[in-house]
Motif scaffolding. Sequence first.
Motif, mmCIF file in Angstrom:
data_model
loop_
_atom_site.group_PDB
_atom_site.id
_atom_site.type_symbol
_atom_site.label_atom_id
_atom_site.label_comp_id
_atom_site.label_asym_id
_atom_site.label_seq_id
_atom_site.Cartn_x
_atom_site.Cartn_y
_atom_site.Cartn_z
ATOM 1 N N SER A 54 -8.916 -6.527 -13.078
ATOM 2 C CA SER A 54 -9.931 -7.128 -12.660
ATOM 3 C C SER A 54 -11.390 -6.209 -12.578
ATOM 4 N N GLY A 55 -11.026 -4.889 -12.465
ATOM 5 C CA GLY A 55 -12.475 -4.193 -12.561
ATOM 6 C C GLY A 55 -12.821 -4.131 -10.904
ATOM 7 N N TYR B 188 -4.772 -12.242 -9.654
ATOM 8 C CA TYR B 188 -5.701 -11.852 -10.237
ATOM 9 C C TYR B 188 -7.219 -12.686 -10.290
ATOM 10 N N LYS B 189 -6.906 -13.985 -9.924
ATOM 11 C CA LYS B 189 -7.834 -14.970 -9.846
ATOM 12 C C LYS B 189 -8.571 -14.549 -8.368
ATOM 13 N N ALA C 293 -0.829 6.009 -7.688
ATOM 14 C CA ALA C 293 -1.530 7.194 -7.153
ATOM 15 C C ALA C 293 -2.458 7.850 -8.402
ATOM 16 N N ASP C 294 -2.189 7.372 -9.521
ATOM 17 C CA ASP C 294 -3.247 8.170 -10.615
ATOM 18 C C ASP C 294 -4.205 7.025 -10.836
ATOM 19 N N HIS C 295 -4.321 5.918 -10.525
ATOM 20 C CA HIS C 295 -5.436 4.881 -10.851
ATOM 21 C C HIS C 295 -6.192 4.281 -9.732
ATOM 22 N N VAL C 296 -5.336 4.006 -8.861
ATOM 23 C CA VAL C 296 -5.979 3.373 -7.667
ATOM 24 C C VAL C 296 -6.885 4.307 -6.851
ATOM 25 N N ASP D 188 -15.069 -9.114 -3.476
ATOM 26 C CA ASP D 188 -15.868 -7.895 -3.615
ATOM 27 C C ASP D 188 -14.984 -6.732 -3.480
ATOM 28 N N VAL D 189 -14.008 -6.812 -2.875
ATOM 29 C CA VAL D 189 -12.901 -5.757 -2.958
ATOM 30 C C VAL D 189 -11.654 -6.196 -2.608
ATOM 31 N N VAL D 190 -10.728 -5.506 -3.270
ATOM 32 C CA VAL D 190 -9.251 -6.021 -3.139
ATOM 33 C C VAL D 190 -8.554 -5.044 -2.165
ATOM 34 N N VAL D 191 -7.726 -5.714 -1.138
ATOM 35 C CA VAL D 191 -6.862 -4.973 -0.288
ATOM 36 C C VAL D 191 -5.293 -5.251 -0.777
ATOM 37 N N MET D 192 -4.512 -4.323 -1.113
ATOM 38 C CA MET D 192 -3.176 -4.695 -1.504
ATOM 39 C C MET D 192 -1.931 -4.101 -0.384
ATOM 40 N N ALA D 193 -1.145 -4.930 -0.062
ATOM 41 C CA ALA D 193 -0.115 -4.690 0.850
ATOM 42 C C ALA D 193 1.232 -4.611 0.393
#
Length: 743
Positions: free
Chosen positions: A518-519, A473-474, A538-541, A480-485
């Motif tokens: 985190s918004g 989260y931190k 699928a619904d939120h990202v 600026d952008v989050v990329v999640m694997a």
Amino acid sequence: MNRTKSLLLCFLGIAIFINTAIAQQKTTAQKVDELLKKMTLAEKIGQLNQYNGDWEATGPITADVGSKLDAIRRGEVGSVLNIIGVAHTRKFQEAAMQSRLRIPLIFGQDVIHGYSVTFPIPLAEAASWDMEAIEKSARIAATEAAAGGVQWTFAPMVDIARDPRWGRVMEGAGEDPYLGSLIATARVHGFQGKGLGNLDAVMACAKHFAAYGAAIGGRDYNSVDMSLRNLWEFYLPPFKAAADAGAATFMNSFNDLNGVPASANRYLMRDILKGKWGFKGFVVSDWGSIGEMINHGYVKDNYEAAEAAINAGSDMDMESRSYIKNLAKLVADKKVSVATIDEAVRRILTKKFELGLFEDAYRFNNAEREKRMINTAAHIEAARDVARKSIVLLKNDKQLLPLSKDLGTIALIGPLAKSKKEMKGFWSLDVGDEKEIVSLYEGMELAAPKTKLLYAPGCDITDTSKAGFDEAYKAAMQADVVVMAMGERPDMTGEAKSRSNIHLPGVQEDLIKAVMASGKPVVVLLMSGRPMVFNYTADHVPAILYTWWLGNQAGNAMADVLYGNYNPGAKLPITFPRTEGQIPIYYNHLNTGRPAHGDNDVNYTSAYIDLPNSPKFAFGHGLSYSTFKYSNLKLSKKTMLKTEAITVSFDLQNSGKYAGEEVAQLYLRDMVSQPVRPVKELKGFQKVMLQPGETKTITFTIDKNKLSFYNEALEWITQPGEFKLMIGSASDDIRLEDSFLLN
Ligand code: NOJ
């Protein structure tokens, strides 16, 4: 003798010499027959026996047979699997050259998606809908494998799969027989190249014959119970395509089909494959599957198993030792004829001759070639290209993707962000160095060197602990952008890797939720060998890429797509369910007498009261950074005779800002038919590259073949009547419709 006379005599001499030479050139069939005559029954039986090597095992080891090299010297082995490399295979071939008749071995290996340079898993490649790329991937795999001493790959797996719980969905081309058949053809052509005998060609093996993908409950090795019409209509076409493409071998499957194990299924092997389809290659059993017929309860011992299998048409016994131990007695007992044994041996020897092994048993054992042909720059570049072609853009709200290369900071979060060997996925070989595999982290670093990457794993793949969430989260808060694997472990799909729960494992969706708090704009990359369930994501990202297992170039390919160096154009080759309760779910289903109209129609309809009928992501779905407009549908006529064809044309325009490819899909529905037909069937597609603003006119031809189907008597027929024609961007995104009549 004058000069003219002596010249004439000289010509005559040359002509006689050439003629004799031609007469002496024996056909392969003659050579096989001659060799067969020299062979004892024991030597013949040896050719039908395949052992695992001394290295790796891809199944349960049956029993100790003592020294395999000694068995080879005694002429008891026709082929060895699971050893690779020119030095290692040479050692075994040398033993074969000490046998009485010096009959060379064939070395077989599961070269499923690459040899040293690992390509995307087959299901991922299928998502490219790009036959050229798929053929090229198989071509390169074959080139490297052949340079490494292998002459036979146990691929392509052409099993249709409608159940994502089945771990082996990763190995096939998904759920559709039309797409599956084209891919089967492409892969057979790729593996066999310009033909057996070339030093860069390996024998293909279409597997698993048949209907293995329909294992009840998606549990591997389970029984299959289906109507023959269903078998012919959906499950056999890719096998037929593979046979037509010249696949040198077939492998039968572990399952029983309507009560008869595939390894002893005369209907499949003798009637269909070797009979109706005229297949000239040989059939290998699956690992131990002949002996496993005892567990099926089909036979009482290995003696009966061998009898049932050879008489039904299984030519080679992989690892069950039923043939080597029982065939001689079966012949003596007159349960198996010598003619049956000869037929099987003939098929195998023919391939050995075609591979050129009798001319030189070591022709695939060239150490210099092995070094030169493996891991070349061209192979690596091709792997990157196929990998990015396999990435499916599932969602891209507000055009979050592609990312700018000028971003200050990206938080790269998730258990697979820095993974390397995991990128290879299941059924990859331990050839090459881990250094050659590009992680997502490395790929992103290379693609946008100005951007700072903050890394936080957040959790492990199957973790129950949320201890890493705070750190993640931190990191997100600073970016600026989050990329999640995110995703599965690679060994959560593959053989014997069925899951009853196909949700994104562990606490990964909770991590995504925590990071979303985190918004910050979040992009999720999902890595897996099957369709997973990930409803929160699928619904939120806003942006989701399905990246499967992409092979050695995974990180570069993902970065190419994330930063827009490559505009994704892949489409799902298999339906993604909302949850496991919908399985089996597939787009080409029947309509029923009470179809639901829309997702909320539960008024005495064929529906679930707690779940819509529609999938989460439909077959054929996949977005692009661009948008495409379909218009101007024209049919050359509205009524056709069986002897005629209709030309369908429409305009496809790139209405977005990026150059990109669209896979335009053609579906048909036979409106009234006996027996009934699916609501939609893929009958054509074209992958079209368009510059921004560019329009191309696309045409499809509909002939009788596209309108035919199997009736209850399994005859391939056409029935007059109305057909609905649908053209679109996915099976649930039809843009143009019309209908026509077949008279
Ligand atoms: C069992 C698998 O079902 C088959 O696909 C594979 O080729 C053999 N083992 C050999 O590894």
